[in-house]
Design a protein around this motif. Structure first.
Motif, PDB file in Angstrom:
ATOM      1  N   SER A  82      32.444 -10.754  -7.097  1.00  0.00           N
ATOM      2  CA  SER A  82      32.291  -9.464  -6.422  1.00  0.00           C
ATOM      3  C   SER A  82      31.505  -8.542  -7.341  1.00  0.00           C
ATOM      4  CB  SER A  82      33.670  -8.872  -6.099  1.00  0.00           C
ATOM      5  OG  SER A  82      33.575  -7.765  -5.232  1.00  0.00           O
ATOM      6  N   ASP A  83      30.551  -7.831  -6.787  1.00  0.00           N
ATOM      7  CA  ASP A  83      29.687  -6.936  -7.557  1.00  0.00           C
ATOM      8  C   ASP A  83      30.336  -5.551  -7.633  1.00  0.00           C
ATOM      9  OD1 ASP A  83      27.752  -5.294  -8.628  1.00  0.00           O
ATOM     10  OD2 ASP A  83      26.159  -5.912  -7.260  1.00  0.00           O
ATOM     11  N   PRO A  84      30.840  -5.141  -8.804  1.00  0.00           N
ATOM     12  CA  PRO A  84      31.523  -3.849  -8.903  1.00  0.00           C
ATOM     13  C   PRO A  84      30.583  -2.653  -8.813  1.00  0.00           C
ATOM     14  CG  PRO A  84      31.295  -4.803 -11.077  1.00  0.00           C
ATOM     15  CD  PRO A  84      30.788  -5.844 -10.104  1.00  0.00           C
ATOM     16  N   PHE A  85      29.288  -2.886  -8.893  1.00  0.00           N
ATOM     17  CA  PHE A  85      28.313  -1.797  -8.829  1.00  0.00           C
ATOM     18  C   PHE A  85      27.731  -1.622  -7.427  1.00  0.00           C
ATOM     19  CE2 PHE A  85      28.307  -3.587 -13.131  1.00  0.00           C
ATOM     20  CZ  PHE A  85      28.628  -2.460 -13.868  1.00  0.00           C
ATOM     21  N   ALA A  86      28.080  -2.524  -6.508  1.00  0.00           N
ATOM     22  CA  ALA A  86      27.561  -2.457  -5.141  1.00  0.00           C
ATOM     23  C   ALA A  86      28.347  -1.453  -4.307  1.00  0.00           C
ATOM     24  CB  ALA A  86      27.640  -3.838  -4.485  1.00  0.00           C
ATOM     25  N   ALA A  87      27.713  -0.941  -3.250  1.00  0.00           N
ATOM     26  CA  ALA A  87      28.427  -0.085  -2.296  1.00  0.00           C
ATOM     27  C   ALA A  87      29.558  -0.879  -1.661  1.00  0.00           C
ATOM     28  CB  ALA A  87      27.465   0.418  -1.230  1.00  0.00           C
ATOM     29  N   PHE A  88      30.749  -0.281  -1.601  1.00  0.00           N
ATOM     30  CA  PHE A  88      31.907  -0.982  -1.054  1.00  0.00           C
ATOM     31  C   PHE A  88      31.746  -1.218   0.452  1.00  0.00           C
ATOM     32  CE2 PHE A  88      35.314   0.646  -4.301  1.00  0.00           C
ATOM     33  CZ  PHE A  88      34.591   0.077  -5.325  1.00  0.00           C
ATOM     34  N   GLU A  89      32.230  -2.367   0.916  1.00  0.00           N
ATOM     35  CA  GLU A  89      32.432  -2.575   2.347  1.00  0.00           C
ATOM     36  C   GLU A  89      33.639  -1.746   2.772  1.00  0.00           C
ATOM     37  OE1 GLU A  89      33.332  -6.308   5.381  1.00  0.00           O
ATOM     38  OE2 GLU A  89      34.209  -6.315   3.363  1.00  0.00           O
ATOM     39  N   ARG A  90      33.565  -1.142   3.958  1.00  0.00           N
ATOM     40  CA  ARG A  90      34.708  -0.391   4.483  1.00  0.00           C
ATOM     41  C   ARG A  90      35.077  -0.966   5.843  1.00  0.00           C
ATOM     42  NH1 ARG A  90      35.679   6.148   4.434  1.00  0.00           N
ATOM     43  NH2 ARG A  90      37.430   6.199   5.910  1.00  0.00           N
ATOM     44  N   LEU A  91      36.347  -1.342   5.974  1.00  0.00           N
ATOM     45  CA  LEU A  91      36.807  -2.066   7.146  1.00  0.00           C
ATOM     46  C   LEU A  91      38.174  -1.532   7.546  1.00  0.00           C
ATOM     47  CD1 LEU A  91      35.797  -4.638   8.745  1.00  0.00           C
ATOM     48  CD2 LEU A  91      37.241  -5.979   7.206  1.00  0.00           C
ATOM     49  N   THR A  92      38.358  -1.162   8.817  1.00  0.00           N
ATOM     50  CA  THR A  92      39.686  -0.763   9.267  1.00  0.00           C
ATOM     51  C   THR A  92      40.511  -2.012   9.567  1.00  0.00           C
ATOM     52  OG1 THR A  92      39.178  -0.701  11.631  1.00  0.00           O
ATOM     53  CG2 THR A  92      38.683   1.298  10.347  1.00  0.00           C
ATOM     54  N   LEU A  93      41.833  -1.853   9.602  1.00  0.00           N
ATOM     55  CA  LEU A  93      42.682  -2.984   9.961  1.00  0.00           C
ATOM     56  C   LEU A  93      42.356  -3.490  11.355  1.00  0.00           C
ATOM     57  CD1 LEU A  93      45.026  -4.441   8.404  1.00  0.00           C
ATOM     58  CD2 LEU A  93      44.287  -2.304   7.382  1.00  0.00           C
ATOM     59  N   ALA A  94      42.079  -2.587  12.294  1.00  0.00           N
ATOM     60  CA  ALA A  94      41.735  -3.012  13.643  1.00  0.00           C
ATOM     61  C   ALA A  94      40.469  -3.855  13.638  1.00  0.00           C
ATOM     62  CB  ALA A  94      41.567  -1.789  14.545  1.00  0.00           C
ATOM     63  N   GLU A  95      39.465  -3.423  12.876  1.00  0.00           N
ATOM     64  CA  GLU A  95      38.221  -4.193  12.775  1.00  0.00           C
ATOM     65  C   GLU A  95      38.464  -5.544  12.115  1.00  0.00           C
ATOM     66  OE1 GLU A  95      35.114  -0.418  12.357  1.00  0.00           O
ATOM     67  OE2 GLU A  95      36.030  -1.314  10.563  1.00  0.00           O
ATOM     68  N   ALA A  96      39.310  -5.561  11.078  1.00  0.00           N
ATOM     69  CA  ALA A  96      39.586  -6.808  10.369  1.00  0.00           C
ATOM     70  C   ALA A  96      40.323  -7.800  11.257  1.00  0.00           C
ATOM     71  CB  ALA A  96      40.410  -6.512   9.115  1.00  0.00           C
ATOM     72  N   PHE A  97      41.307  -7.332  12.034  1.00  0.00           N
ATOM     73  CA  PHE A  97      42.036  -8.227  12.935  1.00  0.00           C
ATOM     74  C   PHE A  97      41.107  -8.790  13.999  1.00  0.00           C
ATOM     75  CE2 PHE A  97      45.871  -7.296  10.873  1.00  0.00           C
ATOM     76  CZ  PHE A  97      46.914  -7.990  11.451  1.00  0.00           C
ATOM     77  N   GLU A  98      40.199  -7.968  14.509  1.00  0.00           N
ATOM     78  CA  GLU A  98      39.265  -8.440  15.532  1.00  0.00           C
ATOM     79  C   GLU A  98      38.263  -9.423  14.939  1.00  0.00           C
ATOM     80  OE1 GLU A  98      37.586  -9.276  18.956  1.00  0.00           O
ATOM     81  OE2 GLU A  98      39.277  -7.883  18.831  1.00  0.00           O
ATOM     82  N   ARG A  99      37.706  -9.098  13.788  1.00  0.00           N
ATOM     83  CA  ARG A  99      36.655  -9.924  13.184  1.00  0.00           C
ATOM     84  C   ARG A  99      37.183 -11.250  12.683  1.00  0.00           C
ATOM     85  NH1 ARG A  99      33.374  -7.327   8.273  1.00  0.00           N
ATOM     86  NH2 ARG A  99      32.845  -5.873   9.975  1.00  0.00           N
ATOM     87  N   HIS A 100      38.320 -11.233  11.996  1.00  0.00           N
ATOM     88  CA  HIS A 100      38.786 -12.431  11.305  1.00  0.00           C
ATOM     89  C   HIS A 100      39.879 -13.197  12.041  1.00  0.00           C
ATOM     90  CE1 HIS A 100      36.305 -11.393   7.933  1.00  0.00           C
ATOM     91  NE2 HIS A 100      36.939 -10.274   7.693  1.00  0.00           N
ATOM     92  N   ALA A 101      40.511 -12.573  13.050  1.00  0.00           N
ATOM     93  CA  ALA A 101      41.581 -13.260  13.775  1.00  0.00           C
ATOM     94  C   ALA A 101      41.418 -13.190  15.280  1.00  0.00           C
ATOM     95  CB  ALA A 101      42.939 -12.682  13.371  1.00  0.00           C
TER      96      ALA A 101
END
Length: 357
Positions: free
Chosen positions: A158-177
């Motif tokens: 993981s690149d600590p100098f990169a802009a962070f990804e921002r993900l809501t729980l709702a988005e994460a449940f939809e995207r990954h499950a």
């Protein structure tokens, strides 16, 4: 039968561990300078507390305190300095941080240690999204002190100098499950266990008859979402359901979710942040619900710190965050186990190593 590894204090093993431990020291020193430059005051929270915390799945170490008259009373080693830090906010501190030794029972594995160091900091009168910027600065600081450009854990980067990804729980449940999480939560924050169970079953995930909504939520999070977070760049996972954020205030944009986020890198949870709940009556209700669940699952519960609830009534609006220092150092030096970055790890045993990884 393989021989047991040498103890951490054996000279040759210590020589191997020492570079990572010295990097840890540099990171700690740099963190202290970082906060001092931003007008934070460092505080020390007493480890002995009336209540170790009131979250259902946190297990504490208990001890007896003996008074001058020989009478005994029970205290606990804190699982976080949070209650003490919030009392200091009520007392008038506005920016504070703590590097606290904390203690959690039932925890031993590559990412867990029964005694570890928690970095917590609090900002009175500031939104919890400011903490996201703090996290970006701290990850970069750790990488710079370790003289690396990439955080690593067991083959993941993981690149600590990169802009962070921002993900809501709702988005994460939809995207990954493929599950509509918010469809299982009512406007008042109550949850629909059967609706979430149907979502899991439709995707071939295990559902047991006695699973609660919280059990199902955690199963999806651990199995389908967390392993995918923080790959390539850190991830901010935000807007947790209110029922999964016992110390956070509801979001003004959607009462079903709370002002809570967690920070991930390389699939590892590094930090947990809140827009702090300051309503003592609602906090009591949540604590009582958490302790009822703890009693159901573990057959025990912890007392509620009445002093904390009294302080909460005069505490200013604030944001706060807890970050696992040891895990941060692990990722900065690429260590495979948390014990590798603790100067004097607690002795392992079959009973301890048999707990959660």
């Amino acid at each position: 039968m393989s021989a047991s590894p040498s103890p951490w204090w054996s000279p040759h093993r210590h020589a191997d561990r020492r570079p990572a431990l010295l990097t840890r020291n540099r990171i700690v020193a740099s963190l202290r300078g970082h906060f001092a430059a931003r007008d934070f005051v460092e505080v020390e929270a007493a480890a002995l507390q009336v209540s170790p915390g009131n979250e259902a799945h946190l297990s504490a170490f208990a001890t007896s305190v003996i008074g001058n008259d020989g009478a005994e009373s029970r205290l606990y080693l804190h699982t976080s300095p949070e209650f003490a830090c919030k009392k200091l906010l009520a007392a008038g501190e506005t920016r504070l941080f703590s590097l606290a030794r904390v203690f959690r029972n039932r925890e031993r594995g590559p990412l867990h240690h029964p005694e570890f160091t928690m970095l917590e900091w609090y900002r009175a009168g500031q939104d919890y999204e400011v903490l996201m910027r703090d996290c970006a600065e701290i990850l970069a600081l750790a990488a710079e002190e370790a003289q690396v450009r990439t955080l690593r854990f067991r083959g993941r980067e993981s690149d600590p100098f990169a802009a962070f990804e921002r993900l809501t729980l709702a988005e994460a449940f939809e995207r990954h499950a493929g599950i509509d999480l918010l469809a299982t939560i009512a406007a008042d924050g109550s949850t629909d266990r059967d609706a979430l169970a149907a979502g899991l079953a439709a995707r071939g995930l295990r559902v047991a008859p006695d699973d609660t909504w919280a059990d199902l939520f955690s199963r999806v999070l651990v199995a389908s979402i967390e392993p995918k977070l923080g790959d390539g760049r850190p991830t901010i996972l935000c807007e947790y359901p209110v029922s999964e954020a016992a110390l956070a205030r509801p979001s003004p944009r959607d009462p079903r979710v709370a002002e809570r986020f967690e920070l991930y890198a390389c699939g590892v949870e590094l930090a947990n942040a809140f827009g702090e709940l300051t309503d003592p009556h609602e906090q009591r209700r949540r604590f009582e619900a958490e302790m009822a669940e703890k009693a159901r699952v573990y057959g025990e519960s912890y007392p509620i710190d009445e002093d904390f609830l009294a302080a909460l009534a005069i505490m200013p609006e604030a944001s706060g965050i807890a970050l696992g220092l040891d895990r941060l150092v692990m990722l900065a030096v690429g260590a495979p186990r948390i014990d590798d970055v603790i100067w004097t790890p607690v002795a392992d045993s079959p009973a301890l190593s048999g707990s959660a990884a």
